[in-house]
Design an enzyme around this catalytic site. Structure first.
Site: not given
Ligand code: MRU
Length: 350
Positions: A53-55, A95, A202, A243, A253-254
């Protein structure tokens, strides 16, 4: 650069053919187990289920996923091209919010649609070379972001961070966490407030694990604590990842990033976004047009398989939020630091 790899291409797996190996981020910090993938559909599931995960890292996973489709696909060129198109669609749909995923798939397919790739071998070689180029560029972009950010970090700094933006999230050096890491490596005295980042933690799991290995002092705090700490301690700045950045600077973002930005504004604390220009999406005019992923309710209603909420309780689980550009001090990219008005500065960098 790091002792671990979020993702790796392995030339010969158990069956002697190439595999894509990922560190299973769902298990960190309990262990650092890896999983080997032999099919692009498994890579798409790994992205969806957040093994990776993570852009930037999911963009890289899509790149290696397409290379895997090329190497494991049919020998006949027309059939292989068809497989690659299916793979591109499948990976792109895994995603929705991080634009790096679509960016990487489109970049790979531009290369693979080149008419001069007239043999299966040529197509395979080109697919792997392009995925490896994305991998190498991620590292260089992360380092450039860290260097551009360096003058913005005081020599002694308390820094607030949300989610995870280290090598696990980029495959490279890290973006926001890379900014912090570089400042630390260059001798600045930094301490990080690590938002735990509910519901998937995370921050508590991954960022704490990475900062420990980097030797950067940190404190894990509940997501709701930012008001308390900004009111009672000296916080010098916030730096977070991204993101998708819309053309006007609105940034997805998150989930929880927007809350942090609001608290930072209320306390006069600078709020920085760090990310590569592959996260800038000039085709999306404002944050309102950014698709926000809704993830399974169980991520909120359960923790470690134990139910937290009463049966039947309604649950919402948006994985991201959009921080309006007006709350951002600057956006730090590998091409330089973009300041408001972002409509002008981002156009220049992209
Ligand atoms: O749902 P995740 O863990 O993929 O979300 C990750 C984030 O929101 C990160 O902050 C962002 O992708 C930047 S990673 C360098």
């Amino acid at each position: 650069m790091s002792a671990y790899h979020a993702i790796e291409w392995i030339d010969a797996g158990a069956d002697g053919k190439p595999v894509v190996r990922m560190l299973d981020q769902r298990r960190i910090p309990q262990d650092a187990a890896t999983l080997d993938y032999t099919d692009y559909r498994e890579v798409a599931s790994a992205i969806r289920e957040m093994v990776i995960r993570g852009a930037p890292a999911i963009g890289l996973a899509a790149g290696y996923g397409l290379a895997l489709a090329a190497w494991r696909g049919p020998e006949a060129l027309p059939a292989l091209k068809l497989t690659l198109h299916h793979a591109a669609d499948t990976l792109k749909a895994s995603r929705p919010t991080a634009v790096n995923l679509a960016w990487a798939v489109e970049r790979m397919m531009r290369r693979l649609n080149d008419a001069s790739l007239a043999t299966t071998q040529a197509l395979r070689a080109a697919a792997l070379a392009e995925a490896r180029a994305i991998d190498a560029e991620n590292l260089q972009m992360d380092l450039a972001i860290a260097r551009h950010a360096f003058p913005l970090i005081p020599s002694q700094a308390n820094i607030y961070h949300h989610c995870n933006t280290g090598p696990l999230a980029t495959g490279g050096y890290g973006t926001a966490l890379g900014v912090i890491r570089y400042a630390h490596e260059q001798g600045k005295q930094v301490h990080v407030y690590v938002d735990e980042t509910r519901p998937r933690l995370q921050g508590a799991r991954l960022t704490a694990w990475e900062l420990q290995q980097m030797g950067v002092p940190f404190t894990v705090v509940p997501d709701g604590a930012s008001g308390h700490f900004m009111r009672t301690r000296r916080i010098d700045l916030c730096v977070v990842g991204c993101d998708r950045i819309a053309a006007n600077g609105d940034t997805a973002n998150k989930i929880g990033t927007y809350n942090l930005a609001l608290v930072a504004r209320a306390h006069g604390v600078p709020f920085y976004i760090a990310g590569p220009t592959s996260t800038v999406d000039l085709a999306t005019p404002t944050g309102d047009a950014i698709p926000i992923e809704e993830r399974p309710a169980e991520e909120v209603s359960h923790l470690g398989g134990v139910r937290l909420t009463p049966p039947g309780a309604a649950v919402a689980n948006p994985a991201f939020d959009v921080t309006p550009a007006a709350y951002l001090t600057a956006i730090i990219t590998e091409r330089g630091v973009a300041y408001p008005p972002f409509t002008a500065s981002l156009h220049e960098f992209r």
